[in-house]
Design an enzyme around this catalytic site. Structure first.
Site: not given
Ligand code: ADP
Length: 236
Positions: A28, A105, A144, A177, A188
């Site tokens: 993404k 999400r 990554r 990360r 996750r």
């Molecule tokens: P990825 O899609 O690779 O898991 P992100 O950077 O989008 O990574 O998200 C990292 C973390 O941030 C998620 O595992 C969650 O803990 C939190 N997070 C991000 N966006 C949301 C959301 N919309 N709702 C709840 N938690 C979120």
């Protein structure tokens, strides 16, 4: 250079809301950067993950609250992320619309977003779903690396930096990360299957586009731009 779509988008005075949807590690962030450039930077990309990581880095009360949840691979409570998103999209750079990466999400977040868009007279989103098999995702994520300053992504297997451990853009150190370790990645992915996958059913088929993210970046990008052009052509 701005694309045909970017010019078309400039010409018609409407807003554009794009949701980039898909499991962690599906690409993404990479596709998001290309889309925004292709649109001539007319709308911002809003990554809720980046927003939360910035809160943690700045040691804000929100950052302190979410740190352990993120480190364990769980989701931040809907109320917190909804409030953060609501204030972000009121910034002046969102007047022409925005692209969301990592939001909504949960079904509750999707419903919240519907209400938020309706209350601001904004159109319903175009959902781009990048689908990638789980075993491919784990391999991608453990390898990554991200620039600690500008956020540019690298991969020690498929997109190596020119100088080991340094960003090609600004030379800053590359970091892994905290949640890109295998046990957290698996958590996750479990969270994604349980809470995030059901969000797909929320969107009507004429606004929802699922594409295979298990291909090289240019092929995926070409398919995404084709979708965005066809949606925009249908509107004109
Ligand atoms: P990825 O899609 O690779 O898991 P992100 O950077 O989008 O990574 O998200 C990292 C973390 O941030 C998620 O595992 C969650 O803990 C939190 N997070 C991000 N966006 C949301 C959301 N919309 N709702 C709840 N938690 C979120």
């Amino acid at each position: 250079m701005q694309s045909r779509f970017g010019k078309l988008f400039d010409a018609i005075q409407s807003s554009l809301i794009i949701l980039l949807y898909g499991p962690p590690g599906c690409g993404k962030g990479t596709q998001g950067r290309l889309i925004i450039e292709w649109l001539g930077n007319t709308i911002p990309s809003i990554s809720t993950g980046d927003m939360l990581r910035a809160e943690i880095a700045a040691r804000t009360p929100l950052g302190r609250e979410v740190q352990s949840i993120m480190a364990a691979g769980g989701l931040v409570p809907d109320g917190l992320i909804n409030a953060a998103l609501c204030s972000r999209i009121q910034q002046p750079d969102c007047t022409r619309g925005f692209m969301l990466d990592g939001y909504p999400r949960t079904v509750e977040q999707a419903e919240y977003l519907d209400n938020l868009l309706a209350s601001r007279n904004l159109p319903s989103p175009i959902v781009i779903h990048l689908d990638v098999p789980a075993d491919v995702l784990v391999g991608r994520m453990v390898s990554r690396r991200q620039c600690s300053q500008c956020g540019e992504m690298f991969n020690i297997l498929s997109k190596r930096p020119k100088v080991v451990g340094r960003c090609d853009v600004d030379g800053s150190p590359l970091i892994m990360r905290q949640d890109d370790h295998e046990d957290v990645i698996r958590e996750r992915l479990r969270t994604y299957e349980k809470l995030t996958r059901p969000v797909v059913a929320h969107y009507p088929s004429d606004r929802y586009f699922q594409i295979s993210g298990d291909r090289s970046t240019p092929y995926i990008f070409e398919e995404i731009t084709g979708i965005l052009e066809s949606v925009m052509d249908a509107k004109t």
